[in-house]
Enzyme design. Structure first.
Site, short mmCIF file in Angstrom:
data_model
loop_
_atom_site.label_atom_id
_atom_site.label_comp_id
_atom_site.label_asym_id
_atom_site.label_seq_id
_atom_site.Cartn_x
_atom_site.Cartn_y
_atom_site.Cartn_z
N CYS A 84 0.84 -1.20 0.00
CA CYS A 84 0.00 0.00 0.00
C CYS A 84 0.87 1.24 0.00
O CYS A 84 0.53 2.25 -0.60
CB CYS A 84 -0.93 0.01 1.21
SG CYS A 84 -2.32 -1.08 0.99
N CYS A 93 15.52 8.35 -5.56
CA CYS A 93 14.10 8.05 -5.71
C CYS A 93 13.43 8.49 -4.42
O CYS A 93 13.85 9.47 -3.81
CB CYS A 93 13.87 6.57 -6.01
SG CYS A 93 14.46 5.46 -4.72
#
Ligand SMILES: [Zn+2]
Length: 365
Positions: A171, A323
């Site tokens: 999630c 990132c």
């Protein structure tokens, strides 16, 4: 209510329900069970509240960030119903403790967010004979069922093997619509209460599929598999196993270790070198929607597009790749090295670490 009556309320008061996780599903689940007057709620959670939890984990408020989820949860649940007896399990549920914890409860409500714990909860429920009121969520979709009820199927009857690790994003990676755990957690609470009261038609042998985007509810029949390794006629799993290994996560961890072997640069060091005017090329390998939230002004090439866009980079320059958290950028560096790039550095901890250590005005997501 005539269907509940004083006798039903007493059943609720006498019930012992274990909630695994005080996160997205566990929040509405535990709140409604406390409000309904369930006598004893066990809560298993070892996590700490983070800002990124608040959009869906409604037990926890902004001022709880940094607190243990258990402390925050107990406070809110007692505020709703001071007569509920809350048993705290400040631990990571695993093969060594699950049976002992489950044994003292009437049923278990699984609000976990990963496959390893889901199989663990399922097997521990089958082995202790406790119904497993299950729900899971991903992006805009959710599912719910009751597993391991007497004569009903279990999670393994439906999903004999876990998906390969890394195939299904978590999630945290894939995102989840904030209200969706609310919807599914309330369905879990409803099924728990029905089981306690012994009323209605429980979700046993039925998998409820919820598509929030189209707002459609579908139902699949789930049959007990006579060959099921844990609940079948001749089970091969008679005690809890190593669920990390079963889900192939051990291998994934070593990939992570490998990723950590690429040369790193700490956020403070990058900041110092950029401020000193050094000629560093910053490459951002996140997705455009992440870039829109925050960026360091780096050149954006999402990891998946890197093989086709590697010509945009100058291999003679020193390249700092980042990132969100440092894993995708490590993969990018692995890839760049195969293309002959020698001077590459991974920003340790990604843009999140930059936000923590260098510039708190960079929003975390
Ligand atoms: Zn089964």
């Amino acid at each position: 209510m005539p269907e509940v009556t004083l006798e039903g309320q007493k059943k609720l008061k006498g019930a012992r329900v274990l909630c695994v996780g005080a996160g997205g599903l566990g929040s509405p689940l535990a709140l409604y069970l406390a409000a309904a007057g369930v006598g004893t709620l066990g809560i298993v959670d070892f996590d700490v509240v983070d800002f990124t939890n608040l959009q869906r984990q409604i037990l926890h408020h902004t001022r709880d960030v940094g607190r243990r989820k258990l402390d925050s949860a107990v406070e809110k649940l007692e505020a709703v119903n001071p007569f509920v007896n809350i048993e705290r399990f400040d631990t990571l549920l695993d093969s060594s403790n699950a049976i002992g914890i489950f044994r003292d409860f009437d049923m278990v409500a699984d609000g976990t967010d990963n496959f390893a714990t889901r199989y663990l909860v399922n097997d521990a429920c089958v082995l202790t004979g406790k119904p497993n009121v299950y729900a899971s969520i991903f992006r805009f979709e959710g599912q719910a069922s009751i597993f391991a009820a007497p004569d009903g199927p279990c999670y393994r009857c439906l999903y004999p093997t876990p998906p390969p690790p890394g195939l299904v994003p978590s999630c945290a990676e894939g995102g989840v619509l904030g209200v969706l755990p609310g919807l599914l957690g309330v369905i879990q609470a409803t099924e728990v209460i029905k089981l306690i009261l012994g009323t209605g038609e429980p979700l046993i042998g039925r998998l409820l599929l919820v598509d929030a985007l189209d707002m459609r509810f579908r139902e699949l029949k789930v049959r007990k598999n006579p060959e099921c390794p844990v609940c079948g006629a001749s089970p091969t799993i008679r005690e809890l196993v190593d669920y990390q290994e079963f889900c192939g996560i051990r291998g994934e961890e070593s990939a992570k270790d490998k990723a950590q072997n690429v040369p790193e640069i700490q956020p403070e060091e990058l900041k110092r070198r950029l401020d000193a005017g050094e000629s560093l090329f910053v490459l951002d390998v996140r997705e455009p929607h992440e870039y829109a939230i925050c960026h360091l002004g780096g050149h954006l090439i999402p990891l998946g597009e890197l093989p086709n866009r590697v010509h945009e980079l100058d291999s003679s320059r020193e390249i700092v790749v980042h990132c969100k958290g440092g894993i995708r950028s490590a993969k990018a560096i692995d890839l760049l090295r195969q293309y002959g790039f020698q001077r590459t550095l991974n920003l340790a901890g990604g843009i999140l670490a930059w936000s923590d250590k260098v510039d708190p005005s960079i929003p975390k997501y």
